[in-house]
Design a protein around this motif. Structure first.
Motif, PDB file in Angstrom:
ATOM      1  N   ASP A 160       0.937  -1.210  -0.070  1.00 35.91           N
ATOM      2  CA  ASP A 160      -0.071   0.182   0.087  1.00 35.91           C
ATOM      3  C   ASP A 160       0.911   1.347   0.084  1.00 35.91           C
ATOM      4  N   ASP A 177      -7.045   2.156  -1.142  1.00 34.23           N
ATOM      5  CA  ASP A 177      -6.589   0.888  -0.507  1.00 34.23           C
ATOM      6  C   ASP A 177      -6.059  -0.217  -1.562  1.00 34.23           C
ATOM      7  N   ASN A 205      -6.947  -4.723   1.440  1.00 34.16           N
ATOM      8  CA  ASN A 205      -7.173  -5.294   2.665  1.00 34.16           C
ATOM      9  C   ASN A 205      -8.076  -4.511   3.563  1.00 34.16           C
ATOM     10  N   PHE A 263      -8.024  -1.059   4.662  1.00 35.29           N
ATOM     11  CA  PHE A 263      -7.330  -0.197   5.094  1.00 35.29           C
ATOM     12  C   PHE A 263      -7.080   0.690   4.159  1.00 35.29           C
ATOM     13  N   VAL A 264      -7.162   1.911   4.032  1.00 34.79           N
ATOM     14  CA  VAL A 264      -6.602   2.855   3.300  1.00 34.79           C
ATOM     15  C   VAL A 264      -5.185   3.346   3.548  1.00 34.79           C
TER      16      VAL A 264
HETATM   17 CA   LIG Z   1      -4.539  -1.266   2.563  1.00 35.82          CA
END
Ligand SMILES: [Ca+2]
Ligand SMILES: [Ca+2]
Ligand SMILES: [Ca+2]
Ligand SMILES: [Ca+2]
Length: 470
Positions: free
Chosen positions: A109, A115, A119, A121-122
């Motif tokens: 990431d 994201d 997963n 989560f940004v």
């Molecule tokens: Ca992520």
């Protein structure tokens, strides 16, 4: 959090039925004990000895540290692979000179508002911050009073159904206690203070993505995670500060511990994040007396076990027997039968190789504390590029997590269950009587204070790991 919070009373125990039989233990033989009958050290530690006493060797220094130099002597020339240790804790000083080189960064990431790795989560670069902008918090009992207040309104005992009676009685008891302890200001017992106002409900498990990617400490006094992380993996041999225990480890940060009690939801989702994103060990130096959504945490522990992740927990600093008064999280809902074989519960020992070996504040338990590790006057990293000694079972757990990381980096084929057994069985056996922690100490065999009857030993652990992995 265990270290900073004032001691709280733990006086109820609900037996939850968890649909899982006791898991099968990995078979690991006991270590041959080579350091029996050593004389007790009687002189005070010098300033230099104090600086890294937790790494000292009992046989050569007469200080009950973890024999780390001998472990590295044994590992010399052997190959290691990088392991990820998740620190589920407060925010962390990622710019610290001794932590910056060992911070994990998510290879999949980048900071672009998207994201990238999908997963959920940004821009999760170093881990995840489940607390958002909050830090100051209530104790769980205070939040329970607020939630019960909504549930029961102005009802009196006469209006309560038999099914609700147990909760109602708990509400009455906690409301009384919280009322007595609230001093008109501060956070722990302020029912009218809701740190997560306007955020997704921490008591609703449906919403699982919240918080942000800023895992840094919000204030200088938010030092706990930096200290814990340094014990595990502060950069070794860089001529700066201190040496962490593991030499090939990256620290993943999960900001879930406020100044006050952590939420079960944050704990459960933090464990799941770590297990899903490559951690092989999670350090959990926190604990609390009430855990209304403990089943979320038990499920997360089982999930981590399936993913072959070791979880190291601190036993707490109340000087009490957790076989009788449980702390949360734990791995045995009835304080008897474990739900998984990947959790190591750690008590704190001092540098005194005599009857004062157990730290007077450490919790203990012949069934529920697995091993003791150095946990007083431990020098480690704190925010602002500084170093400071701190004490608590919060410092003992990361010593174990550090040795777990060390073992798993040099012996990656060992399973989480095997590593747990190696840690417990390779510790230094303590064959004498000690004072029980707490305000009314009595003399008992050390073997009455924990399952293994041992204190952590990195050298014996890597030797045993080498043997088992062959
Ligand atoms: Ca992520
Ligand atoms: Ca991104
Ligand atoms: Ca260093
Ligand atoms: Ca256990």
């Amino acid at each position: 959090m265990t270290l900073i919070k004032s001691p709280y009373s733990l006086c109820f125990s609900i037996l939850l039925f968890i649909g899982c039989s006791a898991s099968k233990k990995a078979v690991v033989p006991d270590a041959i004990n080579e350091v029996l009958n050593l004389p007790a050290k009687t002189s005070r530690l010098t300033a230099n000895e104090l600086k890294a006493w937790g790494h000292a060797d009992l046989a050569t220094d007469t200080i009950p540290g973890i024999s780390l130099a001998k472990a590295y002597e044994f590992l010399k020339g052997k190959k290691s692979t990088t392991v990820i240790a998740a620190v589920a804790d407060t925010g962390i000083d990622t710019d610290h000179e001794d932590l910056a080189p060992v911070m994990w960064s998510n290879p999949k990431d980048i900071v672009d508002g998207k994201d990238n790795d999908g997963n959920g989560f940004v821009d999760d670069i170093n881990g995840w911050n489940f607390l958002g902008a909050t830090y100051n918090e209530n104790l769980e009992m205070t939040r329970m009073v607020r939630n019960f207040k909504q549930q029961f309104g102005d009802k009196t005992a006469a209006d309560i159904t038999p099914e609700e009676m147990k909760d109602f009685e708990l509400y009455q008891k906690l409301a009384k206690e919280v009322g007595e302890k609230f001093s008109g200001s501060g956070y722990y017992f302020n029912v009218d203070f809701n740190a997560r106002e306007g955020q997704p409900d921490p008591y609703d498990y449906a919403v699982k993505i919240y918080g942000d990617n800023n895992i840094k400490n919000t204030v200088g006094s938010e030092a706990h995670a930096s200290h814990v992380a340094g014990i595990i993996g502060a950069a070794r041999g860089n001529e700066k500060g201190i040496d962490g225990i593991a030499d090939n480890v990256k620290i993943m940060s999960l900001r879930i511990v406020p100044q006050g009690d952590e939420y079960d939801k944050d704990v459960a989702l933090g464990i799941r994040y770590a297990a899903d994103n490559g951690a092989t060990v999670i350090n959990a130096s926190f604990g609390k007396g009430y855990s209304p959504n403990r089943e979320w945490v038990y499920d997360a522990i089982k999930y981590a076990a399936e993913k072959d992740v070791v979880i190291v927990m601190s036993s707490g600093n109340n000087g009490q027997n957790i076989d009788e008064s449980p702390t949360f999280p734990n791995d045995a809902p009835d304080a008897m039968k474990e739900i998984a074989d990947n959790v190591i519960m750690v008590g704190a020992n001092t540098y005194n190789y005599n009857e004062s070996l157990p730290a007077a504040f450490s919790n203990y338990g012949k069934r529920n504390v697995d091993i003791f590790a150095p946990g007083v006057s431990i020098l480690s990293t704190v925010p602002g590029g500084k170093y400071r000694p701190m004490g608590g079972t919060s410092m003992a757990a990361p010593a174990v997590a550090g040795v777990v990381a060390l073992v798993r980096s040099y012996y990656p084929k060992l399973t989480a269950a095997q590593v747990k057994q190696i840690i417990m069985k390779s510790g230094t056996k303590i064959d004498f009587e000690v004072m029980t922690p707490g305000s009314e100490p009595t003399m008992v065999p050390f073997t009455d204070l924990c399952v293994s009857g041992r204190v952590l030993n990195a050298y014996e652990a890597v030797k045993m790991a080498e043997k088992i992995s062959k």
